[in-house]
Design a protein around this motif. Structure first.
Motif, PDB file in Angstrom:
ATOM      1  N   LYS A 225       0.834  -1.202   0.000  1.00 51.13           N
ATOM      2  CA  LYS A 225       0.000   0.000   0.000  1.00 51.13           C
ATOM      3  C   LYS A 225       0.866   1.248   0.000  1.00 51.13           C
ATOM      4  O   LYS A 225       1.829   1.360   0.744  1.00 51.13           O
ATOM      5  CB  LYS A 225      -0.893  -0.013   1.250  1.00 51.13           C
ATOM      6  N   ARG A 226       0.506   2.219  -0.865  1.00 53.68           N
ATOM      7  CA  ARG A 226       1.271   3.456  -0.979  1.00 53.68           C
ATOM      8  C   ARG A 226       0.558   4.580  -0.240  1.00 53.68           C
ATOM      9  O   ARG A 226      -0.670   4.689  -0.276  1.00 53.68           O
ATOM     10  CB  ARG A 226       1.447   3.838  -2.460  1.00 53.68           C
ATOM     11  N   ALA A 227       1.346   5.444   0.374  1.00 53.41           N
ATOM     12  CA  ALA A 227       0.778   6.538   1.165  1.00 53.41           C
ATOM     13  C   ALA A 227       0.032   7.547   0.298  1.00 53.41           C
ATOM     14  O   ALA A 227      -0.847   8.258   0.786  1.00 53.41           O
ATOM     15  CB  ALA A 227       1.883   7.238   1.952  1.00 53.41           C
ATOM     16  N   GLN A 228       0.382   7.628  -0.994  1.00 56.38           N
ATOM     17  CA  GLN A 228      -0.221   8.639  -1.861  1.00 56.38           C
ATOM     18  C   GLN A 228      -1.514   8.184  -2.512  1.00 56.38           C
ATOM     19  O   GLN A 228      -2.032   8.853  -3.411  1.00 56.38           O
ATOM     20  CB  GLN A 228       0.764   9.074  -2.949  1.00 56.38           C
ATOM     21  N   ASP A 229      -2.081   7.057  -2.052  1.00 51.88           N
ATOM     22  CA  ASP A 229      -3.286   6.516  -2.680  1.00 51.88           C
ATOM     23  C   ASP A 229      -4.449   6.399  -1.705  1.00 51.88           C
ATOM     24  O   ASP A 229      -4.264   5.979  -0.548  1.00 51.88           O
ATOM     25  CB  ASP A 229      -3.009   5.117  -3.242  1.00 51.88           C
ATOM     26  N   PRO A 230      -5.673   6.702  -2.162  1.00 50.22           N
ATOM     27  CA  PRO A 230      -6.863   6.372  -1.372  1.00 50.22           C
ATOM     28  C   PRO A 230      -7.183   4.888  -1.533  1.00 50.22           C
ATOM     29  O   PRO A 230      -6.527   4.188  -2.324  1.00 50.22           O
ATOM     30  CB  PRO A 230      -7.948   7.241  -2.008  1.00 50.22           C
ATOM     31  N   ASP A 231      -8.182   4.409  -0.831  1.00 53.76           N
ATOM     32  CA  ASP A 231      -8.579   3.006  -0.962  1.00 53.76           C
ATOM     33  C   ASP A 231      -9.000   2.706  -2.398  1.00 53.76           C
ATOM     34  O   ASP A 231      -9.681   3.505  -3.047  1.00 53.76           O
ATOM     35  CB  ASP A 231      -9.742   2.694  -0.011  1.00 53.76           C
ATOM     36  N   GLY A 232      -8.567   1.554  -2.886  1.00 55.83           N
ATOM     37  CA  GLY A 232      -8.950   1.130  -4.230  1.00 55.83           C
ATOM     38  C   GLY A 232      -7.956   1.468  -5.312  1.00 55.83           C
ATOM     39  O   GLY A 232      -8.121   1.048  -6.464  1.00 55.83           O
ATOM     40  N   PHE A 233      -6.925   2.257  -4.969  1.00 56.33           N
ATOM     41  CA  PHE A 233      -5.898   2.614  -5.941  1.00 56.33           C
ATOM     42  C   PHE A 233      -4.561   2.027  -5.521  1.00 56.33           C
ATOM     43  O   PHE A 233      -4.303   1.882  -4.327  1.00 56.33           O
ATOM     44  CB  PHE A 233      -5.784   4.149  -6.053  1.00 56.33           C
ATOM     45  N   ALA A 258      -6.856  12.508  -8.487  1.00 60.83           N
ATOM     46  CA  ALA A 258      -6.255  13.841  -8.430  1.00 60.83           C
ATOM     47  C   ALA A 258      -6.930  14.698  -7.359  1.00 60.83           C
ATOM     48  O   ALA A 258      -6.254  15.419  -6.603  1.00 60.83           O
ATOM     49  CB  ALA A 258      -6.360  14.522  -9.790  1.00 60.83           C
ATOM     50  N   ALA A 259      -8.246  14.623  -7.264  1.00 60.57           N
ATOM     51  CA  ALA A 259      -8.981  15.406  -6.264  1.00 60.57           C
ATOM     52  C   ALA A 259      -8.610  14.975  -4.853  1.00 60.57           C
ATOM     53  O   ALA A 259      -8.430  15.815  -3.954  1.00 60.57           O
ATOM     54  CB  ALA A 259     -10.492  15.256  -6.486  1.00 60.57           C
ATOM     55  N   TRP A 260      -8.469  13.673  -4.642  1.00 57.50           N
ATOM     56  CA  TRP A 260      -8.088  13.164  -3.312  1.00 57.50           C
ATOM     57  C   TRP A 260      -6.689  13.642  -2.941  1.00 57.50           C
ATOM     58  O   TRP A 260      -6.444  14.055  -1.800  1.00 57.50           O
ATOM     59  CB  TRP A 260      -8.158  11.640  -3.309  1.00 57.50           C
ATOM     60  N   ARG A 261      -5.777  13.598  -3.893  1.00 55.13           N
ATOM     61  CA  ARG A 261      -4.405  14.021  -3.618  1.00 55.13           C
ATOM     62  C   ARG A 261      -4.326  15.524  -3.338  1.00 55.13           C
ATOM     63  O   ARG A 261      -3.541  15.966  -2.507  1.00 55.13           O
ATOM     64  CB  ARG A 261      -3.488  13.624  -4.780  1.00 55.13           C
ATOM     65  N   ARG A 262      -5.143  16.305  -4.022  1.00 52.39           N
ATOM     66  CA  ARG A 262      -5.173  17.739  -3.738  1.00 52.39           C
ATOM     67  C   ARG A 262      -5.714  17.990  -2.325  1.00 52.39           C
ATOM     68  O   ARG A 262      -5.160  18.796  -1.571  1.00 52.39           O
ATOM     69  CB  ARG A 262      -6.053  18.461  -4.762  1.00 52.39           C
ATOM     70  N   ALA A 263      -6.814  17.318  -1.990  1.00 54.95           N
ATOM     71  CA  ALA A 263      -7.481  17.550  -0.705  1.00 54.95           C
ATOM     72  C   ALA A 263      -6.633  17.124   0.482  1.00 54.95           C
ATOM     73  O   ALA A 263      -6.718  17.717   1.565  1.00 54.95           O
ATOM     74  CB  ALA A 263      -8.828  16.813  -0.682  1.00 54.95           C
ATOM     75  N   THR A 264      -5.809  16.102   0.299  1.00 56.85           N
ATOM     76  CA  THR A 264      -5.013  15.570   1.408  1.00 56.85           C
ATOM     77  C   THR A 264      -3.612  16.159   1.490  1.00 56.85           C
ATOM     78  O   THR A 264      -2.845  15.820   2.394  1.00 56.85           O
ATOM     79  CB  THR A 264      -4.900  14.037   1.290  1.00 56.85           C
ATOM     80  N   GLY A 265      -3.259  17.024   0.529  1.00 59.43           N
ATOM     81  CA  GLY A 265      -1.926  17.631   0.538  1.00 59.43           C
ATOM     82  C   GLY A 265      -0.873  16.815  -0.177  1.00 59.43           C
ATOM     83  O   GLY A 265       0.280  17.259  -0.294  1.00 59.43           O
ATOM     84  N   VAL A 266      -1.237  15.627  -0.669  1.00 58.84           N
ATOM     85  CA  VAL A 266      -0.278  14.773  -1.376  1.00 58.84           C
ATOM     86  C   VAL A 266       0.199  15.456  -2.656  1.00 58.84           C
ATOM     87  O   VAL A 266       1.379  15.378  -3.019  1.00 58.84           O
ATOM     88  CB  VAL A 266      -0.915  13.396  -1.700  1.00 58.84           C
ATOM     89  N   TRP A 267      -0.717  16.142  -3.335  1.00 53.20           N
ATOM     90  CA  TRP A 267      -0.401  16.838  -4.583  1.00 53.20           C
ATOM     91  C   TRP A 267       0.753  17.814  -4.379  1.00 53.20           C
ATOM     92  O   TRP A 267       1.762  17.767  -5.080  1.00 53.20           O
ATOM     93  CB  TRP A 267      -1.654  17.551  -5.079  1.00 53.20           C
ATOM     94  N   ASP A 268       0.584  18.725  -3.400  1.00 56.46           N
ATOM     95  CA  ASP A 268       1.607  19.754  -3.146  1.00 56.46           C
ATOM     96  C   ASP A 268       2.920  19.136  -2.685  1.00 56.46           C
ATOM     97  O   ASP A 268       4.000  19.551  -3.124  1.00 56.46           O
ATOM     98  CB  ASP A 268       1.107  20.755  -2.103  1.00 56.46           C
TER      99      ASP A 268
END
Length: 330
Positions: A225-233, A258-268
């Motif tokens: 499991k990768r920290a940059q992924d939500p469940d199912g990815f 992409a939306a999940w990563r933006r919301a959780t700060g993973v994107w930045d």
């Protein structure tokens, strides 16, 4: 680009979405001339990093239909009102250094779309499936106001994972397996992929594509499991670029991730880590160029190369002799 006025005019054209200005700017950043490099850095500084597009890295096995997929996918996105830039990296000949650069020909419908921009570039000697200045070309496309930048690599392989260092999402495109295809794809690129799309899920290959997709879905569940992924990815899906089926579902999954990563700060966080990676890479490349340009180092390399060629010195020992004087620097 000889003056500040030229750079300002080019920056203004890019900001206005002028495709010719964007093409000229990409040519500038790809140039190997020292004066062009200085101008390119000045241009990038003027443009800044305020605009952000969704960067999608795309790799795939030879013959998987990357160009067909990109054209169908790109036309779907432009049909939604999105502006799409495609940076396609063609492999360069190890013998002549030339590239075919035929992506515009293969994507003729997308190339004529006013909301799309396609730029083929030679990989030259750069490993990683992308040209050395692709990252800066991406920044130029963002400054030109493109919503989505598709970065197509030269092909699939262990080194293709470098594209993940400049993309927000990494998509791996595969064909229906003709056998145990899981053995033919390296674990490294599987671990980098955010989405695996099994193409050619149509006609006689549809059933095989479904089985292949199930095989990859099972393989993905076995990965850590990768920290940059939500469940199912990450996940695997089937698509048909030829029949334009499954493309909307794939786009929906990309948007969700992409939306999940933006919301959780993973994107930045990821973009900051990528910037540090490319800073270090530019330092490495710059140091190598300084060594090539230094007459004393060049002479030592030539002498050591002759010893290696004659079999009097092992490659590792020869490299140590060339580098030894440099250890006293600082």
């Amino acid at each position: 680009m000889d003056t500040k006025t030229d750079i300002a005019a080019l920056a203004a054209g890019i900001g206005a979405g002028d495709r010719r200005a964007l093409a000229r700017a990409i040519t500038l950043v790809e140039s190997g001339r020292a004066d062009h490099r200085t101008a390119a850095l000045a241009l990038l500084d003027v443009l800044g990093t305020q605009k952000q597009a969704l960067r999608i890295g795309l790799s795939g096995t030879p013959g998987v239909g990357k160009s067909t997929f990109i054209e169908s996918f790109g036309l779907m996105l432009t049909g939604m009102g999105k502006r799409v830039a495609v940076l396609a990296v063609d492999p360069s000949s190890a013998r002549s250094g030339g590239s075919i650069l035929g992506d515009k020909t293969r994507m003729d419908h997308l190339a004529r779309d006013p909301r799309a921009f396609i730029r083929p570039s030679p990989s030259q000697t750069q490993l990683g499936g992308v040209a050395r200045r692709t990252r800066e070309a991406v920044a130029l496309c963002e400054a030109a106001g493109y919503d989505i930048v598709l970065i197509e690599t030269v092909g699939v392989g262990q080194s293709e994972t470098v594209v993940a260092q400049m993309a927000d999402l990494f998509v791996l495109l595969l064909a229906p397996a003709g056998g145990d295809e899981l053995q033919g794809v390296k674990r490294g690129i599987m671990e980098m992929a955010d989405l695996i799309l099994v193409n050619k899920a149509d006609g006689d290959l549809k059933a095989q594509a479904m089985r292949t997709c199930a095989d990859y879905a099972g393989a993905l569940r076995l990965l850590r499991k990768r920290a940059q992924d939500p469940d199912g990815f990450p996940k695997a899906l089937t698509v048909s670029a030829l029949e334009t089926k499954g493309l909307e579902a794939a786009w929906a999954e990309m948007q969700t991730l992409a939306a999940w990563r933006r919301a959780t700060g993973v994107w930045d966080t990821t973009r900051k880590e990528q910037a540090v990676y490319w800073f270090a890479e530019d330092v490495r490349q710059g140091l190598l160029q300084l060594l090539r340009d230094d007459p004393a180092t060049a002479a030592r390399m030539q002498a050591a190369e002759a010893e290696v060629r004659a079999g009097r010195l092992a490659p590792g020992a020869a490299a140590a002799l060339v580098l030894e004087p440099l250890r006293t620097i600082g």
